[in-house]
Scaffold this motif. Sequence first.
Motif, PDB file in Angstrom:
ATOM      1  N   SER A   1       1.043 -64.423   6.140  1.00 24.99           N
ATOM      2  CA  SER A   1      -0.005 -65.428   6.043  1.00 24.99           C
ATOM      3  C   SER A   1      -1.015 -65.047   4.979  1.00 24.99           C
TER       4      SER A   1
ATOM      5  N   ILE B   1      -5.163 -66.566   3.356  1.00 21.72           N
ATOM      6  CA  ILE B   1      -6.333 -67.412   3.554  1.00 21.72           C
ATOM      7  C   ILE B   1      -6.441 -68.395   2.395  1.00 21.72           C
TER       8      ILE B   1
ATOM      9  N   ASP C   1     -10.687 -73.717  11.357  1.00 24.65           N
ATOM     10  CA  ASP C   1      -9.540 -73.329  10.543  1.00 24.65           C
ATOM     11  C   ASP C   1      -8.368 -74.271  10.772  1.00 24.65           C
TER      12      ASP C   1
ATOM     13  N   HIS D   1      -4.185 -74.233  10.193  1.00 26.44           N
ATOM     14  CA  HIS D   1      -3.011 -73.412   9.885  1.00 26.44           C
ATOM     15  C   HIS D   1      -1.888 -74.324   9.421  1.00 26.44           C
TER      16      HIS D   1
ATOM     17  N   ARG E   1       2.095 -74.250   7.310  1.00 19.46           N
ATOM     18  CA  ARG E   1       3.216 -73.444   6.827  1.00 19.46           C
ATOM     19  C   ARG E   1       3.849 -74.153   5.634  1.00 19.46           C
TER      20      ARG E   1
ATOM     21  N   THR F   1       2.522 -68.959   6.063  1.00 18.36           N
ATOM     22  CA  THR F   1       1.456 -69.692   6.730  1.00 18.36           C
ATOM     23  C   THR F   1       0.158 -69.453   5.968  1.00 18.36           C
TER      24      THR F   1
ATOM     25  N   ILE G   1      -3.966 -70.143   6.203  1.00 17.09           N
ATOM     26  CA  ILE G   1      -5.060 -70.472   7.115  1.00 17.09           C
ATOM     27  C   ILE G   1      -6.215 -70.961   6.243  1.00 17.09           C
ATOM     28  N   TYR G   2      -6.494 -72.262   6.326  1.00 13.61           N
ATOM     29  CA  TYR G   2      -7.548 -72.869   5.513  1.00 13.61           C
ATOM     30  C   TYR G   2      -8.865 -72.807   6.272  1.00 13.61           C
ATOM     31  N   THR G   3      -9.910 -72.363   5.560  1.00 17.24           N
ATOM     32  CA  THR G   3     -11.210 -72.138   6.166  1.00 17.24           C
ATOM     33  C   THR G   3     -12.314 -72.540   5.199  1.00 17.24           C
TER      34      THR G   3
END
Length: 125
Positions: free
Chosen positions: A71, A73, A97, A99, A101, A108, A110-112
């Motif tokens: 994963s 970010i 967040d 998630h 894929r 994966t 993880i958008y934040t």
Amino acid sequence: MRITASINNPPSIGPTWEDRWEGPDKGLICCWLNGIERSQTDPALAAKARAGELPAMGWKGGLDKPIKAKSKIGAHYYLATWQGLRGEDLDIEQGRDVHMRCSRTGTTVIYTDDTKRLGQSTGEE
């Protein structure tokens, strides 16, 4: 705060930097509109996004190739651009967040909107 906009009736934004980046949406609408525009100028990129790929773009969150880590970010700005590129409504919950894929790499992302997490070099890329 949830930021939404309809692809069928995109909002207009003011011409100044402050209008685009310092409003309640913190620039997400601007990124989404850029994605819509980019879908017209780069249909191959839009097709990749519609196929579930997370192609590299201007914001952190895309992938050129598989990475060793499972994963990484990414920024909500990327996600907004990606939604526009796909021709989707904008729908992002600030502070939450997301998630996703990548269909091509299996990674994966993880958008934040947490700038501290975005700024960390994790060696994932």
